[in-house]
Design an enzyme around this catalytic site. Structure first.
Site, PDB file in Angstrom:
ATOM      1  N   CYS A  23     -21.913 -14.564 -34.433  1.00 40.18           N
ATOM      2  CA  CYS A  23     -20.997 -14.703 -33.281  1.00 40.18           C
ATOM      3  C   CYS A  23     -21.317 -13.728 -32.158  1.00 40.18           C
ATOM      4  CB  CYS A  23     -19.549 -14.541 -33.712  1.00 40.18           C
ATOM      5  SG  CYS A  23     -19.140 -15.681 -35.006  1.00 40.18           S
ATOM      6  N   HIS A  73     -15.663 -25.605 -19.435  1.00 43.10           N
ATOM      7  CA  HIS A  73     -17.049 -25.383 -18.996  1.00 43.10           C
ATOM      8  C   HIS A  73     -17.224 -24.025 -18.310  1.00 43.10           C
ATOM      9  CE1 HIS A  73     -17.635 -29.494 -20.201  1.00 43.10           C
ATOM     10  NE2 HIS A  73     -18.921 -29.207 -20.227  1.00 43.10           N
ATOM     11  N   GLU A 137     -11.142 -23.358 -32.943  1.00 41.49           N
ATOM     12  CA  GLU A 137     -12.443 -22.993 -32.402  1.00 41.49           C
ATOM     13  C   GLU A 137     -13.524 -23.908 -32.992  1.00 41.49           C
ATOM     14  OE1 GLU A 137     -13.780 -18.747 -31.236  1.00 41.49           O
ATOM     15  OE2 GLU A 137     -14.028 -18.978 -33.385  1.00 41.49           O
TER      16      GLU A 137
HETATM   17  N1  LIG Z   1     -10.988 -14.267 -37.429  1.00 39.76           N
HETATM   18  C1  LIG Z   1     -12.044 -14.722 -36.714  1.00 39.76           C
HETATM   19  N2  LIG Z   1     -13.236 -14.874 -37.308  1.00 39.76           N
HETATM   20  C2  LIG Z   1     -14.266 -15.375 -36.605  1.00 39.76           C
HETATM   21  C3  LIG Z   1     -14.105 -15.742 -35.256  1.00 39.76           C
HETATM   22  C4  LIG Z   1     -12.834 -15.531 -34.644  1.00 39.76           C
HETATM   23  O1  LIG Z   1     -12.623 -15.799 -33.457  1.00 39.76           O
HETATM   24  N3  LIG Z   1     -11.846 -15.032 -35.409  1.00 39.76           N
HETATM   25  N4  LIG Z   1     -15.126 -16.300 -34.583  1.00 39.76           N
HETATM   26  C5  LIG Z   1     -16.269 -16.590 -35.147  1.00 39.76           C
HETATM   27  C6  LIG Z   1     -17.343 -17.358 -34.397  1.00 39.76           C
HETATM   28  O2  LIG Z   1     -17.212 -17.145 -33.017  1.00 39.76           O
HETATM   29  C7  LIG Z   1     -17.305 -18.884 -34.645  1.00 39.76           C
HETATM   30  O3  LIG Z   1     -16.438 -19.449 -33.727  1.00 39.76           O
HETATM   31  C8  LIG Z   1     -16.917 -19.352 -35.965  1.00 39.76           C
HETATM   32  O4  LIG Z   1     -18.087 -19.505 -36.648  1.00 39.76           O
HETATM   33  P1  LIG Z   1     -18.121 -19.958 -38.140  1.00 39.76           P
HETATM   34  O5  LIG Z   1     -17.415 -18.983 -38.991  1.00 39.76           O
HETATM   35  O6  LIG Z   1     -19.537 -20.197 -38.422  1.00 39.76           O
HETATM   36  O7  LIG Z   1     -17.292 -21.302 -38.111  1.00 39.76           O
HETATM   37  P2  LIG Z   1     -17.714 -22.711 -38.684  1.00 39.76           P
HETATM   38  O8  LIG Z   1     -16.528 -23.616 -38.650  1.00 39.76           O
HETATM   39  O9  LIG Z   1     -18.924 -23.195 -37.959  1.00 39.76           O
HETATM   40  O10 LIG Z   1     -18.018 -22.303 -40.156  1.00 39.76           O
HETATM   41  P3  LIG Z   1     -18.650 -23.101 -41.373  1.00 39.76           P
HETATM   42  O11 LIG Z   1     -19.813 -22.269 -41.750  1.00 39.76           O
HETATM   43  O12 LIG Z   1     -19.004 -24.476 -40.886  1.00 39.76           O
HETATM   44  O13 LIG Z   1     -17.559 -23.086 -42.395  1.00 39.76           O
HETATM   45  C9  LIG Z   1     -16.558 -16.157 -36.523  1.00 39.76           C
HETATM   46  N5  LIG Z   1     -15.456 -15.555 -37.185  1.00 39.76           N
HETATM   47 ZN    ZN Z   2     -17.586 -18.757 -31.555  1.00 42.34          ZN
END
Ligand SMILES: Nc1nc2c(c(=O)[nH]1)N=C([C@H](O)[C@H](O)COP(=O)(O)OP(=O)(O)OP(=O)(O)O)CN2
Ligand code: ZN
Length: 147
Positions: A23, A73, A137
Site C-alpha cells: 500500500c 478520478h 476500498e
Molecule cells: N485497516 C486498513 N488496512 C489496510 C488499508 C486500510 O486503508 N486500512 N489499506 C490497504 C491498501 O491500501 C489496500 O486498499 C487494500 O489492499 P489489500 O489488503 O490487498 O486488499 P484486497 O481486497 O485486494 O485483499 P485480498 O488480498 O484480495 O484479500 C491495506 N490495508
Molecule cells: Zn489502497
C-alpha cells in the site's frame, strides 16, 4: 426511526506512506460509498416524498457535489507526503485532494462523514441525520464511521 442507504461509487488513487507492504505504492481503487440516513417517514399524504424517509436523489445530489465531483478520478494524498505532493504539483491541472490524515479507508470514511454531516443537517432541518458512512476500498475491505 428508520434508515435508508444510498450507494455511490467513485475512482481515486492513493498510497499509504510508511506502510511496510504494497500500500506504500501509488495505486487506485473503485471506492463504494454507502450513506445511511436515519429519521422518521414523511406522513404528509400527497407530498412527493410521502412514505419516504428522504428521496434517494436528495441524498445523492449533496454527496455528488461535495464528494464525488471533487474526489472522483483524483489522487487522495496525505498533506505530509511531500514526495507525492511535489510530484502531483508538477503535473499541470492535476486533480488532487490533500488530506490532513493518511488516506486509509478508516480516515477517508471519517473525512466523508465530517464533510457531509453538516450539509445533510442543514438541508434536512434536523429532522433526519447522517447515521453512518460506509466506505469500501476493495470488495473485501471496508470501514464504517458513525458518531
Ligand atoms: N485497516 C486498513 N488496512 C489496510 C488499508 C486500510 O486503508 N486500512 N489499506 C490497504 C491498501 O491500501 C489496500 O486498499 C487494500 O489492499 P489489500 O489488503 O490487498 O486488499 P484486497 O481486497 O485486494 O485483499 P485480498 O488480498 O484480495 O484479500 C491495506 N490495508
Ligand atoms: Zn489502497
Amino acid at each position: 426511526m428508520i434508515n435508508v442507504t444510498k450507494k455511490l461509487e467513485f475512482d481515486a488513487g492513493h498510497r499509504i506512506p510508511h506502510h511496510k507492504g504494497k500500500c506504500n505504492n501509488l495505486h487506485g481503487h473503485r471506492y463504494i460509498l454507502q450513506i445511511t440516513i436515519s429519521g422518521f417517514l414523511n406522513d404528509n399524504f400527497g407530498e412527493s416524498d410521502y412514505g419516504m424517509l428522504i428521496d434517494f436523489s436528495n441524498i445523492k445530489n449533496i454527496a455528488q457535489k461535495y464528494i464525488l465531483d471533487i474526489w472522483d478520478h483524483a489522487f487522495l494524498v496525505y498533506e505530509k507526503d511531500q514526495l507525492v505532493l511535489d510530484f502531483l504539483k508538477s503535473i499541470p491541472n492535476h486533480k488532487t485532494v490533500i488530506l490532513s490524515n493518511v488516506p486509509t479507508v478508516e480516515n477517508l470514511a471519517k473525512e466523508i462523514y465530517k464533510i457531509l454531516e453538516p450539509l445533510y443537517e442543514k438541508h434536512f432541518s434536523n429532522i433526519l441525520f447522517l447515521k453512518s458512512i460506509t466506505l469500501y476500498e476493495t470488495p473485501t475491505c471496508w470501514s464504517e464511521y458513525s458518531k
